[in-house]
Structure formats: C-alpha cells, structure tokens
Design an enzyme around this catalytic site. Structure first.
Site, PDB file in Angstrom:
ATOM      1  N   HIS A  74       0.843  -1.201   0.000  1.00 15.34           N
ATOM      2  CA  HIS A  74       0.000   0.000   0.000  1.00 15.34           C
ATOM      3  C   HIS A  74       0.884   1.259   0.000  1.00 15.34           C
ATOM      4  O   HIS A  74       0.619   2.211  -0.719  1.00 15.34           O
ATOM      5  CB  HIS A  74      -0.883   0.049   1.248  1.00 15.34           C
ATOM      6  CG  HIS A  74      -1.963  -0.997   1.305  1.00 15.34           C
ATOM      7  ND1 HIS A  74      -2.102  -1.866   2.361  1.00 15.34           N
ATOM      8  CD2 HIS A  74      -2.963  -1.305   0.446  1.00 15.34           C
ATOM      9  CE1 HIS A  74      -3.145  -2.647   2.150  1.00 15.34           C
ATOM     10  NE2 HIS A  74      -3.684  -2.339   0.999  1.00 15.34           N
ATOM     11  N   LYS A  83     -17.053  -7.264   4.875  1.00 11.93           N
ATOM     12  CA  LYS A  83     -15.838  -7.843   5.455  1.00 11.93           C
ATOM     13  C   LYS A  83     -15.867  -7.702   6.969  1.00 11.93           C
ATOM     14  O   LYS A  83     -16.392  -6.740   7.495  1.00 11.93           O
ATOM     15  CB  LYS A  83     -14.600  -7.134   4.905  1.00 11.93           C
ATOM     16  CG  LYS A  83     -14.272  -7.548   3.480  1.00 11.93           C
ATOM     17  CD  LYS A  83     -12.930  -6.967   3.086  1.00 11.93           C
ATOM     18  CE  LYS A  83     -12.644  -7.203   1.608  1.00 11.93           C
ATOM     19  NZ  LYS A  83     -11.427  -6.509   1.180  1.00 11.93           N
ATOM     20  N   ARG A 131      -1.867  -5.430  -8.890  1.00 13.89           N
ATOM     21  CA  ARG A 131      -0.722  -6.305  -8.654  1.00 13.89           C
ATOM     22  C   ARG A 131      -0.563  -7.333  -9.755  1.00 13.89           C
ATOM     23  O   ARG A 131       0.497  -7.549 -10.283  1.00 13.89           O
ATOM     24  CB  ARG A 131      -0.872  -7.037  -7.314  1.00 13.89           C
ATOM     25  CG  ARG A 131      -0.650  -6.155  -6.139  1.00 13.89           C
ATOM     26  CD  ARG A 131      -1.280  -6.715  -4.909  1.00 13.89           C
ATOM     27  NE  ARG A 131      -2.732  -6.641  -4.985  1.00 13.89           N
ATOM     28  CZ  ARG A 131      -3.551  -6.905  -4.003  1.00 13.89           C
ATOM     29  NH1 ARG A 131      -3.083  -7.308  -2.857  1.00 13.89           N
ATOM     30  NH2 ARG A 131      -4.844  -6.787  -4.161  1.00 13.89           N
ATOM     31  N   SER A 144      -3.259  -7.832   2.524  1.00 13.06           N
ATOM     32  CA  SER A 144      -3.458  -7.754   3.975  1.00 13.06           C
ATOM     33  C   SER A 144      -3.842  -9.101   4.574  1.00 13.06           C
ATOM     34  O   SER A 144      -3.396  -9.446   5.667  1.00 13.06           O
ATOM     35  CB  SER A 144      -4.541  -6.727   4.294  1.00 13.06           C
ATOM     36  OG  SER A 144      -4.157  -5.472   3.814  1.00 13.06           O
TER      37      SER A 144
HETATM   38  P1  ADP Z   1      -9.916  -3.424  -0.785  1.00 16.90           P
HETATM   39  O1  ADP Z   1     -10.663  -4.185   0.272  1.00 16.90           O
HETATM   40  O2  ADP Z   1     -10.605  -2.192  -1.257  1.00 16.90           O
HETATM   41  O3  ADP Z   1      -9.374  -4.261  -1.926  1.00 16.90           O
HETATM   42  P2  ADP Z   1      -7.229  -3.307   0.188  1.00 16.90           P
HETATM   43  O4  ADP Z   1      -6.727  -2.668   1.429  1.00 16.90           O
HETATM   44  O5  ADP Z   1      -7.100  -4.780   0.105  1.00 16.90           O
HETATM   45  O6  ADP Z   1      -8.702  -2.826   0.027  1.00 16.90           O
HETATM   46  O7  ADP Z   1      -6.533  -2.653  -1.069  1.00 16.90           O
HETATM   47  C1  ADP Z   1      -6.673  -1.293  -1.379  1.00 16.90           C
HETATM   48  C2  ADP Z   1      -6.050  -1.037  -2.713  1.00 16.90           C
HETATM   49  O8  ADP Z   1      -4.646  -1.283  -2.631  1.00 16.90           O
HETATM   50  C3  ADP Z   1      -6.537  -1.942  -3.840  1.00 16.90           C
HETATM   51  O9  ADP Z   1      -6.539  -1.205  -5.037  1.00 16.90           O
HETATM   52  C4  ADP Z   1      -5.508  -3.021  -3.900  1.00 16.90           C
HETATM   53  O10 ADP Z   1      -5.418  -3.583  -5.201  1.00 16.90           O
HETATM   54  C5  ADP Z   1      -4.258  -2.243  -3.563  1.00 16.90           C
HETATM   55  N1  ADP Z   1      -3.224  -3.083  -2.983  1.00 16.90           N
HETATM   56  C6  ADP Z   1      -3.310  -3.910  -1.929  1.00 16.90           C
HETATM   57  N2  ADP Z   1      -2.135  -4.533  -1.698  1.00 16.90           N
HETATM   58  C7  ADP Z   1      -1.277  -4.064  -2.643  1.00 16.90           C
HETATM   59  C8  ADP Z   1       0.087  -4.334  -2.965  1.00 16.90           C
HETATM   60  N3  ADP Z   1       0.796  -5.231  -2.308  1.00 16.90           N
HETATM   61  N4  ADP Z   1       0.618  -3.678  -4.000  1.00 16.90           N
HETATM   62  C9  ADP Z   1      -0.124  -2.787  -4.708  1.00 16.90           C
HETATM   63  N5  ADP Z   1      -1.393  -2.509  -4.482  1.00 16.90           N
HETATM   64  C10 ADP Z   1      -1.973  -3.142  -3.459  1.00 16.90           C
END
Ligand code: ADP
Length: 170
Positions: A17, A41, A90, A128
């Site tokens: 992130h 969630k 990703r 996450s």
């Molecule tokens: P959501 O529940 O909205 O998917 P996340 O916290 O999982 O929320 O992810 C928020 C954003 O960050 C999404 O666009 C996700 O693709 C991106 N994201 C999560 N992990 C990574 C990572 N390791 N590298 C790049 N982008 C990421």
C-alpha cells in the site's frame, strides 16, 4: 489543487500500500488515504486502529491525509473535491474486479477518473489477508508491515487465540 482518493480496507496497511501511496504523491498535490467501512468484510482491526497505523506509516508525507468514509466512494470523492481514485494493480487476478469497479464508478460519476498504479514487483504477491495469516501462524511479517503493525498483529492475534482457547475449554 489536484486531489486523489486512495480507498481500501487497509486491514492492515502493508508496504505494498505504501508503495502505491508513494507513487501517487509524485502525481497528485494531495492524496487522501481513505478507509472504507466495508460491510461485507469482518475486519481484524477497528477503523481507529487502522487510522493510527496509516498515519504512523505516512507521517513523513506532507501530501498525505488519512480519513475514513462510508457510503459511495464517488460521492465521497466529490465531497473532498477529488477528481481521481487511485487503485493498486498487482496481477491479472486483480484486474477483473478493479475493471468492474472502475467502470461502475465512471457510470455513477463520469467526472471521476480511476488511476491504476503498479507497485514494485516485490510487493505483487502481498495483501493484507496473507499478512494476517502469516502473523496468525507465528511467522515473521517485518518485511511486509511497519514495526507498529507487526507488534499490534502479535498482540491482537495472541488475544484472539487466547479467547478461542477459552471458548473451546468452556
Ligand atoms: P480493498 O478491500 O478495497 O481491496 P485493500 O486494502 O485490500 O482494500 O486494497 C486497497 C487497494 O490497494 C486496492 O486497489 C488493492 O489492489 C491495492 N493493494 C493492496 N495490496 C497491494 C500491494 N501489495 N501492492 C499494490 N497494491 C496493493
């Protein structure tokens, strides 16, 4: 002022992130990292805890603000005078869901643009829930999350394990 919203669950925030946030600050004047109150969630960390983690991790970035919201993302973006939504991409596996969301958001509000950013390859496998899983199994997560988050994962998951054991013994 060119403002972008970076929405997500951030449960917890990872270095993946942060990589996206860092790239976003090179394009926008202001980046609002916004925690979505996702009703489908069941989060590990409370919104307050996640706000604290994100603030701590982004404290050196003047252009970054941290917030939370509920309701439609595009409405929130309009309220914040933002023209762009940032999402991280990703792998191909992210594409279908992200594509659907981006097109739906465009349908809802034509003027809001979704911008996809790709992290450094070393973060492409990171999310996450995998961090939660590794921490739950006692693995080392220090390469994926800040020391504060690693410590809180240890405390929270230790507490959860103790609660489950208590329930099982009752
Ligand atoms: P959501 O529940 O909205 O998917 P996340 O916290 O999982 O929320 O992810 C928020 C954003 O960050 C999404 O666009 C996700 O693709 C991106 N994201 C999560 N992990 C990574 C990572 N390791 N590298 C790049 N982008 C990421």
């Amino acid at each position: 002022m060119n403002t972008a919203i970076y929405p997500g669950s951030f449960d917890p925030i990872t270095y993946g992130h942060l990589d996206v946030i860092d790239r976003a600050t090179t394009i926008f004047d202001k980046v609002i990292v916004a925690i979505t109150q996702n009703i489908t969630k069941n989060p590990l960390f409370t919104v307050e805890e996640r706000l604290h983690h994100i603030k701590e991790m982004t404290k050196d970035y003047d252009k970054v603000e941290v917030d939370e919201f509920s309701g439609l993302l595009v409405d929130y973006a309009i309220r914040k005078n933002a023209r762009a939504i940032i999402r991280g991409l990703r792998a191909v596996s992210d594409f279908e869901y992200e594509f659907q969301m981006a097109l739906m958001n465009r349908r809802l509000r034509e003027e809001i643009v979704t911008v996809f950013l790709m992290p450094n390859e070393k973060y492409t496998y990171l999310n996450s829930s995998i961090v939660q899983e590794i921490a739950q199994l006692g693995g080392d997560v220090s390469n994926f999350v800040s020391p504060l988050v690693a410590e809180q994962l240890r405390l929270k998951l230790g507490k959860l394990t103790a609660e489950t054991q208590k329930k099982n013994n009752a």
